[in-house]
Design a protein around this motif. Structure first.
Motif, PDB file in Angstrom:
ATOM      1  N   CYS A 240      46.614 -22.476   7.542  1.00  0.00           N
ATOM      2  CA  CYS A 240      45.183 -22.436   7.202  1.00  0.00           C
ATOM      3  C   CYS A 240      44.889 -21.372   6.145  1.00  0.00           C
ATOM      4  O   CYS A 240      43.795 -20.796   6.104  1.00  0.00           O
ATOM      5  CB  CYS A 240      44.349 -22.167   8.443  1.00  0.00           C
ATOM      6  SG  CYS A 240      44.495 -23.439   9.709  1.00  0.00           S
ATOM      7  N   MET A 241      45.869 -21.113   5.302  1.00  0.00           N
ATOM      8  CA  MET A 241      45.786 -20.023   4.328  1.00  0.00           C
ATOM      9  C   MET A 241      44.476 -20.013   3.522  1.00  0.00           C
ATOM     10  O   MET A 241      43.757 -19.011   3.500  1.00  0.00           O
ATOM     11  CB  MET A 241      46.995 -20.092   3.401  1.00  0.00           C
ATOM     12  CG  MET A 241      47.256 -18.843   2.587  1.00  0.00           C
ATOM     13  SD  MET A 241      48.617 -19.043   1.394  1.00  0.00           S
ATOM     14  CE  MET A 241      50.000 -19.405   2.451  1.00  0.00           C
ATOM     15  N   PRO A 242      44.099 -21.106   2.824  1.00  0.00           N
ATOM     16  CA  PRO A 242      42.883 -21.032   2.020  1.00  0.00           C
ATOM     17  C   PRO A 242      41.605 -20.963   2.850  1.00  0.00           C
ATOM     18  O   PRO A 242      40.612 -20.365   2.418  1.00  0.00           O
ATOM     19  CB  PRO A 242      42.933 -22.314   1.177  1.00  0.00           C
ATOM     20  CG  PRO A 242      43.826 -23.238   1.926  1.00  0.00           C
ATOM     21  CD  PRO A 242      44.814 -22.374   2.651  1.00  0.00           C
ATOM     22  N   GLU A 243      41.614 -21.563   4.044  1.00  0.00           N
ATOM     23  CA  GLU A 243      40.426 -21.490   4.902  1.00  0.00           C
ATOM     24  C   GLU A 243      40.133 -20.049   5.295  1.00  0.00           C
ATOM     25  O   GLU A 243      38.978 -19.595   5.270  1.00  0.00           O
ATOM     26  CB  GLU A 243      40.631 -22.331   6.163  1.00  0.00           C
ATOM     27  CG  GLU A 243      40.645 -23.823   5.929  1.00  0.00           C
ATOM     28  CD  GLU A 243      40.819 -24.581   7.223  1.00  0.00           C
ATOM     29  OE1 GLU A 243      39.801 -24.919   7.861  1.00  0.00           O
ATOM     30  OE2 GLU A 243      41.978 -24.836   7.601  1.00  0.00           O
ATOM     31  N   ILE A 244      41.178 -19.323   5.671  1.00  0.00           N
ATOM     32  CA  ILE A 244      40.980 -17.932   6.092  1.00  0.00           C
ATOM     33  C   ILE A 244      40.574 -17.073   4.899  1.00  0.00           C
ATOM     34  O   ILE A 244      39.752 -16.166   5.024  1.00  0.00           O
ATOM     35  CB  ILE A 244      42.247 -17.407   6.799  1.00  0.00           C
ATOM     36  CG1 ILE A 244      42.443 -18.178   8.117  1.00  0.00           C
ATOM     37  CG2 ILE A 244      42.148 -15.917   7.076  1.00  0.00           C
ATOM     38  CD1 ILE A 244      43.699 -17.840   8.878  1.00  0.00           C
ATOM     39  N   ALA A 245      41.117 -17.375   3.712  1.00  0.00           N
ATOM     40  CA  ALA A 245      40.689 -16.656   2.506  1.00  0.00           C
ATOM     41  C   ALA A 245      39.211 -16.884   2.247  1.00  0.00           C
ATOM     42  O   ALA A 245      38.477 -15.949   1.873  1.00  0.00           O
ATOM     43  CB  ALA A 245      41.519 -17.117   1.304  1.00  0.00           C
ATOM     44  N   ALA A 246      38.740 -18.115   2.448  1.00  0.00           N
ATOM     45  CA  ALA A 246      37.322 -18.418   2.232  1.00  0.00           C
ATOM     46  C   ALA A 246      36.444 -17.668   3.231  1.00  0.00           C
ATOM     47  O   ALA A 246      35.407 -17.103   2.871  1.00  0.00           O
ATOM     48  CB  ALA A 246      37.085 -19.923   2.346  1.00  0.00           C
ATOM     49  N   MET A 247      36.848 -17.633   4.488  1.00  0.00           N
ATOM     50  CA  MET A 247      36.081 -16.914   5.502  1.00  0.00           C
ATOM     51  C   MET A 247      36.047 -15.417   5.200  1.00  0.00           C
ATOM     52  O   MET A 247      35.025 -14.749   5.387  1.00  0.00           O
ATOM     53  CB  MET A 247      36.675 -17.167   6.874  1.00  0.00           C
ATOM     54  CG  MET A 247      36.428 -18.571   7.383  1.00  0.00           C
ATOM     55  SD  MET A 247      36.944 -18.727   9.094  1.00  0.00           S
ATOM     56  CE  MET A 247      38.353 -19.761   8.893  1.00  0.00           C
ATOM     57  N   ALA A 248      37.170 -14.896   4.710  1.00  0.00           N
ATOM     58  CA  ALA A 248      37.235 -13.486   4.335  1.00  0.00           C
ATOM     59  C   ALA A 248      36.285 -13.189   3.181  1.00  0.00           C
ATOM     60  O   ALA A 248      35.614 -12.148   3.158  1.00  0.00           O
ATOM     61  CB  ALA A 248      38.666 -13.116   3.951  1.00  0.00           C
ATOM     62  N   ALA A 249      36.231 -14.105   2.224  1.00  0.00           N
ATOM     63  CA  ALA A 249      35.328 -13.924   1.085  1.00  0.00           C
ATOM     64  C   ALA A 249      33.876 -13.935   1.543  1.00  0.00           C
ATOM     65  O   ALA A 249      33.045 -13.142   1.060  1.00  0.00           O
ATOM     66  CB  ALA A 249      35.565 -15.022   0.053  1.00  0.00           C
ATOM     67  N   MET A 250      33.559 -14.801   2.484  1.00  0.00           N
ATOM     68  CA  MET A 250      32.185 -14.890   2.988  1.00  0.00           C
ATOM     69  C   MET A 250      31.771 -13.628   3.743  1.00  0.00           C
ATOM     70  O   MET A 250      30.614 -13.217   3.691  1.00  0.00           O
ATOM     71  CB  MET A 250      32.041 -16.096   3.913  1.00  0.00           C
ATOM     72  CG  MET A 250      32.187 -17.447   3.241  1.00  0.00           C
ATOM     73  SD  MET A 250      32.019 -18.774   4.502  1.00  0.00           S
ATOM     74  CE  MET A 250      33.093 -20.034   3.822  1.00  0.00           C
ATOM     75  N   GLU A 251      32.724 -13.029   4.458  1.00  0.00           N
ATOM     76  CA  GLU A 251      32.391 -11.889   5.333  1.00  0.00           C
ATOM     77  C   GLU A 251      32.765 -10.525   4.749  1.00  0.00           C
ATOM     78  O   GLU A 251      32.718  -9.521   5.442  1.00  0.00           O
ATOM     79  CB  GLU A 251      33.065 -12.076   6.693  1.00  0.00           C
ATOM     80  CG  GLU A 251      32.691 -13.367   7.403  1.00  0.00           C
ATOM     81  CD  GLU A 251      31.189 -13.509   7.654  1.00  0.00           C
ATOM     82  OE1 GLU A 251      30.484 -12.479   7.721  1.00  0.00           O
ATOM     83  OE2 GLU A 251      30.716 -14.662   7.769  1.00  0.00           O
ATOM     84  N   ARG A 252      33.162 -10.489   3.500  1.00  0.00           N
ATOM     85  CA  ARG A 252      33.499  -9.249   2.783  1.00  0.00           C
ATOM     86  C   ARG A 252      34.664  -8.484   3.411  1.00  0.00           C
ATOM     87  O   ARG A 252      34.588  -7.289   3.675  1.00  0.00           O
ATOM     88  CB  ARG A 252      32.284  -8.328   2.611  1.00  0.00           C
ATOM     89  CG  ARG A 252      32.599  -7.141   1.671  1.00  0.00           C
ATOM     90  CD  ARG A 252      31.399  -6.309   1.278  1.00  0.00           C
ATOM     91  NE  ARG A 252      30.466  -6.081   2.328  1.00  0.00           N
ATOM     92  CZ  ARG A 252      30.513  -5.067   3.198  1.00  0.00           C
ATOM     93  NH1 ARG A 252      31.488  -4.180   3.136  1.00  0.00           N
ATOM     94  NH2 ARG A 252      29.564  -4.941   4.097  1.00  0.00           N
ATOM     95  N   LEU A 253      35.776  -9.173   3.629  1.00  0.00           N
ATOM     96  CA  LEU A 253      37.017  -8.451   3.873  1.00  0.00           C
ATOM     97  C   LEU A 253      37.509  -7.915   2.537  1.00  0.00           C
ATOM     98  O   LEU A 253      37.107  -8.398   1.478  1.00  0.00           O
ATOM     99  CB  LEU A 253      38.059  -9.349   4.533  1.00  0.00           C
ATOM    100  CG  LEU A 253      37.968  -9.371   6.076  1.00  0.00           C
ATOM    101  CD1 LEU A 253      36.720 -10.084   6.551  1.00  0.00           C
ATOM    102  CD2 LEU A 253      39.209 -10.022   6.686  1.00  0.00           C
ATOM    103  N   ASP A 254      38.367  -6.920   2.578  1.00  0.00           N
ATOM    104  CA  ASP A 254      38.778  -6.224   1.353  1.00  0.00           C
ATOM    105  C   ASP A 254      40.221  -6.503   0.958  1.00  0.00           C
ATOM    106  O   ASP A 254      40.565  -6.446  -0.221  1.00  0.00           O
ATOM    107  CB  ASP A 254      38.603  -4.711   1.547  1.00  0.00           C
ATOM    108  CG  ASP A 254      37.212  -4.362   2.007  1.00  0.00           C
ATOM    109  OD1 ASP A 254      36.275  -4.554   1.219  1.00  0.00           O
ATOM    110  OD2 ASP A 254      37.061  -3.924   3.162  1.00  0.00           O
ATOM    111  N   MET A 255      41.070  -6.763   1.939  1.00  0.00           N
ATOM    112  CA  MET A 255      42.487  -6.994   1.700  1.00  0.00           C
ATOM    113  C   MET A 255      42.938  -8.163   2.578  1.00  0.00           C
ATOM    114  O   MET A 255      42.487  -8.293   3.718  1.00  0.00           O
ATOM    115  CB  MET A 255      43.326  -5.761   2.059  1.00  0.00           C
ATOM    116  CG  MET A 255      42.948  -4.490   1.313  1.00  0.00           C
ATOM    117  SD  MET A 255      43.845  -3.063   1.986  1.00  0.00           S
ATOM    118  CE  MET A 255      43.253  -1.751   0.918  1.00  0.00           C
ATOM    119  N   MET A 256      43.821  -8.993   2.030  1.00  0.00           N
ATOM    120  CA  MET A 256      44.351 -10.119   2.801  1.00  0.00           C
ATOM    121  C   MET A 256      45.857 -10.206   2.606  1.00  0.00           C
ATOM    122  O   MET A 256      46.341 -10.201   1.464  1.00  0.00           O
ATOM    123  CB  MET A 256      43.718 -11.438   2.355  1.00  0.00           C
ATOM    124  CG  MET A 256      42.226 -11.538   2.607  1.00  0.00           C
ATOM    125  SD  MET A 256      41.771 -11.402   4.351  1.00  0.00           S
ATOM    126  CE  MET A 256      42.274 -12.995   4.988  1.00  0.00           C
TER     127      MET A 256
END
Length: 518
Positions: A240-256
């Protein structure tokens, strides 16, 4: 100034070979998509939620399209068409498919122009939100102190997001700069993202959008108390690599954590699936200003850190080249390596110093992520604590970007709060004590460290040139990375790789490529 002199001809040859390796996959990126990429598009269009059995609505819609042999056009076209013809929102379309059996592939397609006009407001809304989150991060970083060098990075892994919050806040108050929420064991092999807050995990906590939101809020609160921005890290890897990246972008994570090959080698995920998913995931990270972190340290868990040091350097260069293809800038590439040489080896510290200097010299603009000793950590907590101190010494001496702190109880149990406190105290003392030491040291051209770094570079260059000749998939099938064999058509998730039609459309991919100038 402590530095090494690398053979620049070798550096050029190595990067050229890495470019040849990664750019040989243009056919894959242009000709194929994946179920995870299409689920990501639906999430970015605003579709969320899950059925009572936990099946997420993006999965329900994509599965419906796969069953009807319609995913080749891309999920966006079918959902936008249903929105247009039925007068529904994207979320309502997903709910109609899930609960009422709406067959969206049976609805006659409107004109391309009308479908695009339906999609544009959704795309503008989500990309506007992600841009606002990026700007919020930049505002907070400007408000608080500049980014430390290295960043003190620690992990939490209770399995319960609310307990993670308690531990993360405690670590931040003790001096941590970045908190990584370790993901539950084997989540990378789930072909869906769990929904909502979770309180039960195995060796870590499930990566969900709600968990991201909860932890982001908690770290912002402690940042305000401490006048110190706290970076939040999770894992954009697995099926689910791109899905989690999208959720991180929505919630302002800083590093993945986002490696191009980790899932192939260490989770037996199909190579085509992984490369396709990382391509879109990294584009999302680039757009959101999220720093990626790669996993070259894992090579040294299965191979000898001296004999196979060159595989780390080769992988770093491949990861760099794939990241550039997705729009990641060097200053956002947390390329990885590790302090994993057998401490009983004579001059082990000199070997480690040579490898750390090689990485930092090859990637001067990258916030390189340096991993602590784990392979040779033992029940002797005092020896492990000493190894961690030497690791911290090299981290400061060579200007690493991110220092993932080792725990003295690494080989015994999940760290207690007191263990983490001692690790942070250790790092802060050493970082302060040797802060400017590297400005007072130099290496002779014929020193062991200089020679060793160039030896590893030469081995990596020859290896990359060999891989460029035979192809990355062929090299992986032969086990030339991490001594693990991964055939091109083997592994998990191959059935989720879909050939695109000539009229395929992913609006987010196209706009991100334009704005990232790809």
């Amino acid at each position: 100034m402590l530095k090494i002199g690398l053979n620049q001809e070798m550096v050029s040859r190595a990067r050229k070979a890495a470019f040849q390796i990664t750019n040989a996959f243009t056919w894959l990126f242009e000709g194929y998509t994946t179920v995870a990429t299409e689920r990501t598009v639906l999430r970015l269009m605003g579709i969320d939620g899950a059925l009572k059995d936990g099946n997420p609505l993006p999965n329900v819609v994509v599965d419906h399209l796969v069953e009807n042999s319609a995913l080749q056009k891309g999920a966006a076209i079918w959902v936008a068409n249903a929105m247009l013809k039925k007068g529904l929102t994207a979320q309502q379309v997903a709910e109609e498919v899930a609960y009422k059996g709406l067959g969206i592939t049976q609805i006659p397609l409107a004109s391309v122009e009308a479908i695009w006009e339906t999609l544009n407001p959704l795309v503008d809304k989500m990309l506007g939100h992600i841009t606002a989150q990026k700007q919020k991060r930049e505002e907070l970083l400007a408000k608080y102190q500049p980014r430390p060098q290295p960043v003190i990075y620690v992990i939490v892994a209770t399995g319960n997001i609310y307990e993670d919050v308690v531990q993360a806040k405690a670590a931040a108050r003790e001096g941590a700069d970045a908190i990584a929420v370790i993901r539950s064991t084997a989540q990378s092999l789930l072909d869906y993202v769990p929904f909502g807050a979770t309180t039960v995990g195995f060796g870590g906590t499930f990566a969900t959008q709600e968990n991201f939101k909860i932890m982001r809020k908690a770290l912002d609160e402690v940042a305000e108390e401490e006048n110190h921005y706290i970076y939040l890290t999770n894992y954009a890897s697995g099926l689910c690599m791109p899905e989690i990246a999208a959720m991180a972008a929505m919630e302002r994570l800083d590093m993945m954590l986002n490696d191009a090959m980790y899932g192939i080698l260490f989770r037996d995920i199909n190579p085509k699936r992984t490369l396709l998913d990382q391509y879109f995931a990294r584009m999302i990270n680039a757009y959101a200003g999220i720093e990626i972190q790669t996993g070259e340290d894992n090579y040294l868990t299965t191979s000898d850190a001296v004999e196979k040091a060159y595989t780390v350097t080769a992988s770093q260069l491949i990861n760099e080249s794939f990241a550039l293809m997705s729009g990641i800038k060097p200053e956002k590439m947390g390329l990885g390596h590790a302090f994993e040489i057998d401490p009983e080896l004579e001059n082990s510290f000199s070997f480690e110093l040579a490898h750390a200097l090689l990485t930092k010299t090859l990637f001067p603009d990258a916030p390189v992520k340096y991993m602590p000793p784990t392979k040779f950590a033992s029940g002797n907590i005092f020896k492990t604590y000493l190894l961690n101190a030497m690791f911290n010494f090299i981290g400061q001496l060579t200007g690493q970007g991110v220092q993932l702190l080792g725990m003295m109880t690494e080989a015994i149990h999940t760290p207690h709060l007191a263990d983490r406190f001692l690790a942070i105290e250790n790092a802060k003392y050493i970082f302060k004590a040797v802060k400017d030491l590297n400005q007072n040291l130099c290496l002779s051209e014929d020193s062991f460290i200089n020679k060793r770094a160039n030896e590893v570079l030469a081995q990596a260059t020859e290896f990359l040139e060999k891989v460029a000749r035979e192809g990355l998939f062929s090299a992986m099938a032969k086990g030339e990375f991490a001594d693990i064999k991964r055939p091109e058509n083997g592994g998990k998730g191959l059935d989720g790789v879909i050939m695109k039609d000539k009229d395929y459309y992913n609006p987010f991919l196209e706009i991100m490529k334009q704005e990232l100038a790809l």
